[in-house]
Design a protein around this motif. Structure first.
Motif, short mmCIF file in Angstrom:
data_model
loop_
_atom_site.label_atom_id
_atom_site.label_comp_id
_atom_site.label_asym_id
_atom_site.label_seq_id
_atom_site.Cartn_x
_atom_site.Cartn_y
_atom_site.Cartn_z
N LYS A 308 -3.86 -6.12 1.31
CA LYS A 308 -4.60 -4.93 1.41
C LYS A 308 -4.37 -3.83 0.06
CE LYS A 308 -2.91 -3.89 5.32
NZ LYS A 308 -2.68 -3.19 6.75
N ARG A 309 -3.46 -4.27 -0.74
CA ARG A 309 -3.44 -3.57 -1.87
C ARG A 309 -3.21 -4.55 -3.10
NH1 ARG A 309 3.29 -1.65 -2.10
NH2 ARG A 309 4.05 -3.94 -2.58
N ASN A 310 -4.00 -4.20 -4.01
CA ASN A 310 -3.85 -4.78 -5.55
C ASN A 310 -2.72 -4.46 -6.39
OD1 ASN A 310 -6.28 -5.97 -5.03
ND2 ASN A 310 -7.41 -4.09 -5.32
N SER A 311 -1.99 -5.80 -6.62
CA SER A 311 -0.91 -5.39 -7.62
C SER A 311 -0.79 -6.63 -8.81
CB SER A 311 0.23 -5.52 -6.78
OG SER A 311 1.57 -5.58 -7.80
N ARG A 312 -0.24 -6.22 -9.83
CA ARG A 312 -0.38 -7.11 -11.11
C ARG A 312 0.87 -8.16 -10.66
NH1 ARG A 312 0.61 -3.46 -16.28
NH2 ARG A 312 2.00 -2.22 -14.71
N GLU A 313 1.67 -7.87 -9.90
CA GLU A 313 2.46 -8.72 -9.14
C GLU A 313 2.31 -9.40 -8.24
OE1 GLU A 313 5.20 -9.82 -11.02
OE2 GLU A 313 5.00 -8.22 -12.71
N ARG A 314 2.11 -10.81 -8.15
CA ARG A 314 1.79 -11.46 -7.08
C ARG A 314 2.90 -11.47 -5.78
NH1 ARG A 314 -1.45 -13.07 -3.03
NH2 ARG A 314 -0.80 -14.97 -1.83
N LYS A 315 4.19 -11.31 -6.24
CA LYS A 315 5.33 -11.26 -5.38
C LYS A 315 5.11 -9.85 -4.49
CE LYS A 315 10.17 -10.06 -5.08
NZ LYS A 315 9.95 -8.99 -4.27
N ASP A 316 4.77 -8.47 -4.97
CA ASP A 316 4.59 -7.50 -4.28
C ASP A 316 3.60 -7.72 -3.17
OD1 ASP A 316 6.35 -6.40 -6.02
OD2 ASP A 316 5.03 -5.42 -7.31
N GLU A 317 2.35 -8.40 -3.58
CA GLU A 317 1.16 -8.60 -2.65
C GLU A 317 1.89 -9.60 -1.37
OE1 GLU A 317 -1.90 -10.41 -4.64
OE2 GLU A 317 -2.64 -8.40 -5.93
N ILE A 318 2.58 -10.41 -1.93
CA ILE A 318 3.05 -11.37 -0.81
C ILE A 318 3.92 -10.59 0.16
CG2 ILE A 318 4.75 -13.38 -0.32
CD1 ILE A 318 3.70 -14.54 -2.68
N ASP A 319 4.82 -9.82 -0.47
CA ASP A 319 5.73 -8.85 0.35
C ASP A 319 4.83 -8.09 1.25
OD1 ASP A 319 7.94 -10.16 -1.12
OD2 ASP A 319 8.33 -8.35 -2.15
N ASP A 320 3.65 -7.68 1.19
CA ASP A 320 2.95 -6.62 1.43
C ASP A 320 2.23 -7.36 2.60
OD1 ASP A 320 1.14 -4.25 2.10
OD2 ASP A 320 -0.27 -5.39 1.58
N ILE A 321 1.73 -8.65 2.58
CA ILE A 321 1.21 -9.23 3.52
C ILE A 321 2.44 -9.86 4.62
CG2 ILE A 321 0.29 -11.61 4.02
CD1 ILE A 321 -0.95 -11.57 1.23
#
Length: 454
Positions: A308-321
């Protein structure tokens, strides 16, 4: 509404009130200070309310059916006893439809009755000029029925945390795992199976879902990679034990097996990278609105959801999911199983450890149960592999079990013997060694030995 009792609401409404009071501790906790027998005309309902209040005051939780059965035997009036049994039966099998509305409406009714009592009683204080007492009484009436859930009250909630139904679990098809997980994955738990590409991860989800359906549970299986029809044929293969690549020729066998299934299965397909965890939540709520209440949720697989949030780091997006998925499991009080990839190094390991998680190591920190399935090239040829307990909030981890894997039907036969560090043991028929000691107990004793000698 200035009613003194619940007659105008109807019998069905009153039955749902009883159902919620008997099964939802939070609702009972909030309303027990304004709940009264006098609101019910039915003598059986009055008796049930009396038992609920007395039990709550002593044990701080809802009475179980076993407790009510014991109390029922103390009633001499056979007609009343029969009536109570019938009303309890209706209450326990009542549906959850409109339950939020029923709870809110009944809470307002009880609070209004409490306020009316306070106003009538305050007349005497008014005549005496005792305005402080009037103010105190009205304030207490306005506070009645408010949310009182401040969390698990350790000193009071001993009874509830030792109830067998305190953590309702959905068993896995594998007894050694059920023993380690205290029965299986429970409501609010998030379980994850790691594996290398083509190793059978998605098939393991079919095994978990199919097993739950056979036991009578309702399952929602979300597929973000494979088509819903194809996933359905995988379940056909699991239930019939006919290989998936041959199942199209055996529709008659599928038609024969499906009516005998105790539970129900919904398979929902979403495009890869398009659905978010909010999409999953909305669909689950839609299922509930349409009278399909899931007991188990399967997502194949969480990494393919969109953050639900855009991030330059894929890791941050995975953690959010992953955090959102764990939050959904907790919010809906449902167990969720999913799978995830391992990195290239992990794909070459006989036993996949936690440091081989692809994308983000934090996945393991977020989940309640993390298991790896290692199947190298030769394992795929031989139909073998190894399950390794990477993390387990409910018992031991670090244990490895050999497995016979049939990825044409989704059947995984897990050895009940724990594999030794040096020499694997593959004896799926017995869970005890020759000296009668359970293999998991042996591993526990071994762990304790090293703790004491270090």
């Amino acid at each position: 509404m200035t009613l003194n009792n619940l007659n105008s609401y109807g019998t069905g409404f009153q039955i749902k009130v009883l159902s919620s009071l008997l099964t939802h501790k939070e609702f009972l906790l909030n309303i027990q200070d304004v709940l009264a027998e006098e609101y019910f005309d039915n003598q059986a309902h009055k008796w049930i309310i009396k038992q609920i209040l007395q039990y709550f005051q002593k044990y701080h939780t809802c009475p179980s059916m076993d407790v009510l059965k014991v109390e029922l035997k103390k009633i001499d009036n056979e007609v009343l006893q029969l009536s109570i049994k019938e009303q309890l039966r209706e209450a326990y099998k009542a549906s959850d439809e409109d339950l939020k509305y029923v709870e809110e409406e009944f809470s307002n009714f009880c609070k209004n009755q409490q306020l009316k009592k306070a106003l009538l009683t305050s007349v005497d204080f008014l005549n005496a000029g005792d305005y402080d007492s009037i103010r105190t009484m009205i304030d207490n009436a306005l506070k009645a029925g408010q949310d009182k859930n401040i969390g698990h009250e350790y000193n009071k909630d001993t009874e509830s945390r030792y109830r067998e139904d305190h953590r309702v679990t959905i068993p896995t098809p594998w007894d050694p795992f059920n023993e380690l997980l205290m029965g299986g994955l429970g409501g609010g738990d998030f379980g994850l199976i790691f594996g290398n590409p083509g190793g059978g991860k998605s098939w393991s989800l079919v095994a978990l879902g199919g097993w739950a359906v056979k036991l009578g549970y309702n399952v929602v299986h979300y597929t973000l990679e494979l088509g819903a029809d194809y996933v359905g044929r995988r379940y056909d293969a699991f239930f019939t034990n006919i290989p998936a690549n041959n199942i199209m020729k055996h529709k008659d066998k599928v038609d024969e097996v499906i009516p005998g299934l105790e539970g129900q299965l919904i398979i929902k397909e979403f495009p890869t990278g398009k659905a978010t965890i909010t999409t999953i939540e909305s669909h689950i709520k839609k299922c509930i609105d349409l009278d399909f209440k899931p007991d188990l949720v399967i997502i194949d697989y969480v990494d393919l959801l969109r953050s639900k949030r855009n991030s330059r780091e894929r890791k941050d997006e995975i953690d959010d999911i992953y955090v959102s998925t764990k939050g959904l499991a907790r919010e809906l009080n449902l167990p969720i199983w999913s799978v995830s990839q391992v990195n290239r190094a992990g794909a070459k390991d006989d036993i996949i450890e936690g440091d081989k998680a692809a994308g983000s190591y934090d996945k393991i920190m977020i989940t309640d149960v993390a298991i790896s399935l290692s199947r190298k090239r030769q394992d795929k040829v031989n139909g073998t592999g190894r399950f390794h307990i990477m993390k387990n909030r409910y018992g031991m981890d670090g244990l490895t079990f050999s497995v016979k894997a049939d990825t044409s039907t989704g059947h995984f036969e897990v050895s009940s013997q724990v594999m030794d560090d040096d020499e694997p043991i593959s004896s799926p028929q017995s869970n005890t060694s020759s000296n009668g000691i359970d293999s998991i107990d042996k591993a526990l004793l071994k762990q304790k030995f090293f703790e004491l000698t270090n």
